[in-house]
Write a protein that holds these residues in place. Structure first.
Motif, PDB file in Angstrom:
ATOM      1  N   GLU A  27       1.023  53.551  22.037  1.00  0.00           N
ATOM      2  CA  GLU A  27       2.426  53.748  22.338  1.00  0.00           C
ATOM      3  C   GLU A  27       3.086  52.350  21.935  1.00  0.00           C
ATOM      4  O   GLU A  27       4.164  52.222  21.255  1.00  0.00           O
ATOM      5  CB  GLU A  27       2.683  54.088  23.794  1.00  0.00           C
ATOM      6  N   ALA A  28       2.523  51.198  22.327  1.00  0.00           N
ATOM      7  CA  ALA A  28       3.191  49.981  22.176  1.00  0.00           C
ATOM      8  C   ALA A  28       3.033  49.723  20.688  1.00  0.00           C
ATOM      9  O   ALA A  28       3.977  49.011  20.348  1.00  0.00           O
ATOM     10  CB  ALA A  28       2.280  48.744  22.900  1.00  0.00           C
ATOM     11  N   MET A  29       2.130  49.852  19.893  1.00  0.00           N
ATOM     12  CA  MET A  29       2.079  49.734  18.807  1.00  0.00           C
ATOM     13  C   MET A  29       3.095  50.594  17.753  1.00  0.00           C
ATOM     14  O   MET A  29       3.728  49.881  16.743  1.00  0.00           O
ATOM     15  CB  MET A  29       0.523  49.955  18.127  1.00  0.00           C
ATOM     16  N   THR A  30       3.177  51.878  18.273  1.00  0.00           N
ATOM     17  CA  THR A  30       3.922  52.727  17.525  1.00  0.00           C
ATOM     18  C   THR A  30       5.512  52.189  17.695  1.00  0.00           C
ATOM     19  O   THR A  30       6.294  52.219  16.691  1.00  0.00           O
ATOM     20  CB  THR A  30       4.000  54.037  18.236  1.00  0.00           C
ATOM     21  N   GLN A  31       5.629  51.791  18.890  1.00  0.00           N
ATOM     22  CA  GLN A  31       7.060  50.900  19.012  1.00  0.00           C
ATOM     23  C   GLN A  31       7.329  49.745  18.326  1.00  0.00           C
ATOM     24  O   GLN A  31       8.420  49.448  17.402  1.00  0.00           O
ATOM     25  CB  GLN A  31       7.443  50.673  20.451  1.00  0.00           C
ATOM     26  N   MET A  32       6.257  49.022  18.101  1.00  0.00           N
ATOM     27  CA  MET A  32       6.364  47.490  17.366  1.00  0.00           C
ATOM     28  C   MET A  32       6.533  47.902  15.716  1.00  0.00           C
ATOM     29  O   MET A  32       7.246  47.351  15.058  1.00  0.00           O
ATOM     30  CB  MET A  32       5.029  46.643  17.393  1.00  0.00           C
ATOM     31  N   LEU A  33       5.996  48.877  15.229  1.00  0.00           N
ATOM     32  CA  LEU A  33       5.889  49.289  13.738  1.00  0.00           C
ATOM     33  C   LEU A  33       7.227  50.018  13.606  1.00  0.00           C
ATOM     34  O   LEU A  33       7.502  50.340  12.327  1.00  0.00           O
ATOM     35  CB  LEU A  33       4.530  50.101  13.556  1.00  0.00           C
ATOM     36  N   SER A  34       7.934  50.699  14.391  1.00  0.00           N
ATOM     37  CA  SER A  34       8.912  51.519  14.157  1.00  0.00           C
ATOM     38  C   SER A  34      10.001  50.695  13.849  1.00  0.00           C
ATOM     39  O   SER A  34      11.108  51.273  12.997  1.00  0.00           O
ATOM     40  CB  SER A  34       9.564  52.243  15.620  1.00  0.00           C
ATOM     41  N   GLY A  35      10.134  49.467  13.950  1.00  0.00           N
ATOM     42  CA  GLY A  35      11.409  48.564  13.635  1.00  0.00           C
ATOM     43  C   GLY A  35      12.427  48.634  14.904  1.00  0.00           C
ATOM     44  O   GLY A  35      13.547  47.594  14.690  1.00  0.00           O
ATOM     45  N   ASP A  36      12.096  49.177  15.673  1.00  0.00           N
ATOM     46  CA  ASP A  36      13.242  49.439  16.793  1.00  0.00           C
ATOM     47  C   ASP A  36      12.969  48.375  17.888  1.00  0.00           C
ATOM     48  O   ASP A  36      13.965  48.214  18.939  1.00  0.00           O
ATOM     49  CB  ASP A  36      13.448  50.624  17.217  1.00  0.00           C
ATOM     50  N   ALA A  37      11.790  48.004  18.281  1.00  0.00           N
ATOM     51  CA  ALA A  37      11.574  47.029  19.360  1.00  0.00           C
ATOM     52  C   ALA A  37      12.194  45.652  19.175  1.00  0.00           C
ATOM     53  O   ALA A  37      12.461  45.133  18.207  1.00  0.00           O
ATOM     54  CB  ALA A  37       9.956  47.101  19.501  1.00  0.00           C
ATOM     55  N   ALA A  38      12.640  45.084  20.461  1.00  0.00           N
ATOM     56  CA  ALA A  38      13.076  43.881  20.431  1.00  0.00           C
ATOM     57  C   ALA A  38      12.230  42.863  19.958  1.00  0.00           C
ATOM     58  O   ALA A  38      10.905  42.826  20.718  1.00  0.00           O
ATOM     59  CB  ALA A  38      13.662  43.488  21.659  1.00  0.00           C
ATOM     60  N   PRO A  39      12.632  41.969  18.961  1.00  0.00           N
ATOM     61  CA  PRO A  39      11.470  41.004  18.676  1.00  0.00           C
ATOM     62  C   PRO A  39      11.013  40.075  19.885  1.00  0.00           C
ATOM     63  O   PRO A  39       9.912  39.508  19.910  1.00  0.00           O
ATOM     64  CB  PRO A  39      12.291  40.155  17.448  1.00  0.00           C
ATOM     65  N   GLU A  40      12.014  40.081  20.922  1.00  0.00           N
ATOM     66  CA  GLU A  40      11.274  38.999  22.040  1.00  0.00           C
ATOM     67  C   GLU A  40      10.293  39.682  22.736  1.00  0.00           C
ATOM     68  O   GLU A  40       9.343  39.090  23.135  1.00  0.00           O
ATOM     69  CB  GLU A  40      12.505  38.793  23.026  1.00  0.00           C
TER      70      GLU A  40
END
Length: 315
Positions: A27-40
Motif C-alpha cells: 500500500e505504501a509503495m502504491t501511494q508513493m508511485l501514484s504521485g499523490d503522496a506528500a514528498p515529505e
C-alpha cells in the motif's frame, strides 16, 4: 490509509515502532508511485527504513506494488538487473555474458540505471545489444535479437523518480533493492548482483515471499551480476521455489581483482570479435554466463558457456 500512517508505524519510537507488513508495504509503495503522496512523507518513510534496515516483507510488498504499476511486457526467460554505479569495476563484461545466454535461445531482458556512470549504456553498442527508447520497442528488439536493454526511466518512470531521490537524501534507500528485484516481465529466472553481502539473503527471502521460481544473487563486480574468475563465488537465491545456496570454485588460479584483470587495451568488441585475446576477461564473460545458465536450469552450465563462446562468431 495515508502514507503518513505508515511513517507513524515505522517512527513511533523505541518499543512502539515496528516494520511494515507485506500488505502495508504494498500500500505504501502504491501511494508513493501514484504521485499523490506528500514528498515529505516519502522522504521520511524511506529514511526511517534506512535507519531501521528493511526486512523481506517490506521489500516483497514494495516490489509487488512496483510490478503492479507496470504494463504487460512480452514474455522473457531471464531477467537481468543492472543498477551498480561501476566505480569499482572495469568494462561491463556482463553484457557479453548476457549475449551468450541469448545466443543459446533464451530471451534476456536487461534493465537498469547506473547513475552518472556511462559504462553500461556505452557498452551496449559495442556488445550489439539494442537499447530500447520506448516501451513498444521491447518486443521487436527481443524478437530480432533475443536480448534488449530497457532503461529504468523508460520502463518505470515513477520508480525512476523515487530512485533519483538519492541525490536529495545523499544516501541510498531501499528503492535500490526494489529496482534490482523489479523483474518487470515476471520472468521465471532472474539474476542479480549486490555490493554488500547481507543484501543477498534479504533479496533471497523477499523473492521467496513473492513466489519466485529461480534466482541467483552474487556479490559481483561493483555490485553487478558479474563474477571474478580468480575467486570463489557464493550464490544465493532459489531453485524451483526452494531456498538455494551454492559455492562456485575459482575458474583460474591467478589472484587478481576484477578491475585489474583485463589488459587496459581490451575492449568489449575486440574480445567478442577475436581481434583481442584476453584470457582474464574471457573467463569473466564465460563464468558469468555459466551462472546465468545455471539459473535457467542448465545442468552443465560451464561447459555450455564455453561452447557458446567458441561458437559466438559463427552466429
Amino acid at each position: 490509509m495515508t502514507l503518513a500512517s505508515h511513517v507513524r508505524t515505522l517512527g513511533r519510537g523505541p518499543g512502539r515502532s515496528r516494520s511494515l507488513t507485506q500488505s502495508e508495504a504494498h500500500e505504501a509503495m502504491t501511494q508513493m508511485l501514484s504521485g499523490d503522496a506528500a514528498p515529505e512523507s516519502i522522504g521520511a518513510l524511506l529514511m526511517l527504513l534506512r535507519m531501521k534496515g528493511e526486512v523481506a516483507d517490506e521489500i516483497a510488498g514494495f516490489v509487488a506494488a512496483a510490478q503492479d504499476n507496470l504494463p504487460a511486457l512480452p514474455s522473457i526467460d531471464l531477467d537481468w538487473s543492472s543498477y551498480a554505479a561501476g566505480r569499482t569495476r572495469g568494462l561491463p563484461w556482463l553484457l557479453l555474458s548476457a549475449k551468450l545466454v541469448a545466443m543459446n535461445g533464451h530471451r534476456v531482458l536487461i534493465h537498469g540505471w547506473n547513475g552518472a556512470d556511462p559504462a553500461i549504456r556505452t557498452g551496449l553498442a559495442d556488445a550489439e545489444i539494442p537499447l530500447v527508447e520506448y516501451m513498444n520497442d521491447i518486443a521487436p528488439a527481443l524478437d530480432a535479437h533475443s536480448i534488449a536493454y530497457a532503461p529504468l526511466e523508460i520502463l518505470h518512470p515513477a520508480l525512476f523518480h523515487l530512485l533519483g531521490l538519492r541525490e536529495k537524501f545523499g544516501l541510498r534507500s531501499c528503492i535500490n533493492t526494489v529496482c534490482r528485484m523489479l523483474n518487470p516481465a515476471r520472468a521465471a529466472a532472474s539474476v542479480q548482483g549486490v555490493f554488500h553481502p547481507p543484501y543477498r539473503e534479504l533479496q533471497q527471502d523477499a523473492a521467496a515471499k513473492l513466489g519466485w521460481r529461480n534466482l541467483t544473487i552474487i556479490k559481483g563486480g561493483g555490485g553487478e551480476f558479474e563474477r571474478t574468475p580468480s575467486k570463489p563465488v557464493a550464490g544465493f537465491g532459489l531453485r524451483e521455489h526452494l531456498m538455494w545456496e551454492q559455492n562456485f570454485a575459482p575458474l583460474i588460479t591467478e589472484t587478481t581483482r576484477l578491475s585489474d584483470g583485463p589488459a587496459s587495451d581490451t575492449t568489449l568488441r575486440g574480445l567478442w570479435d577475436g581481434s583481442t585475446t584476453d584470457m582474464f576477461a574471457q573467463n569473466i564473460v564465460i563464468g558469468t554466463a555459466a551462472l546465468a545458465l545455471d539459473t535457467l536450469g542448465d545442468g552443465d552450465a560451464l561447459n555450455t558457456a564455453h561452447s557458446l563462446w567458441d561458437a559466438r562468431r559463427a552466429r
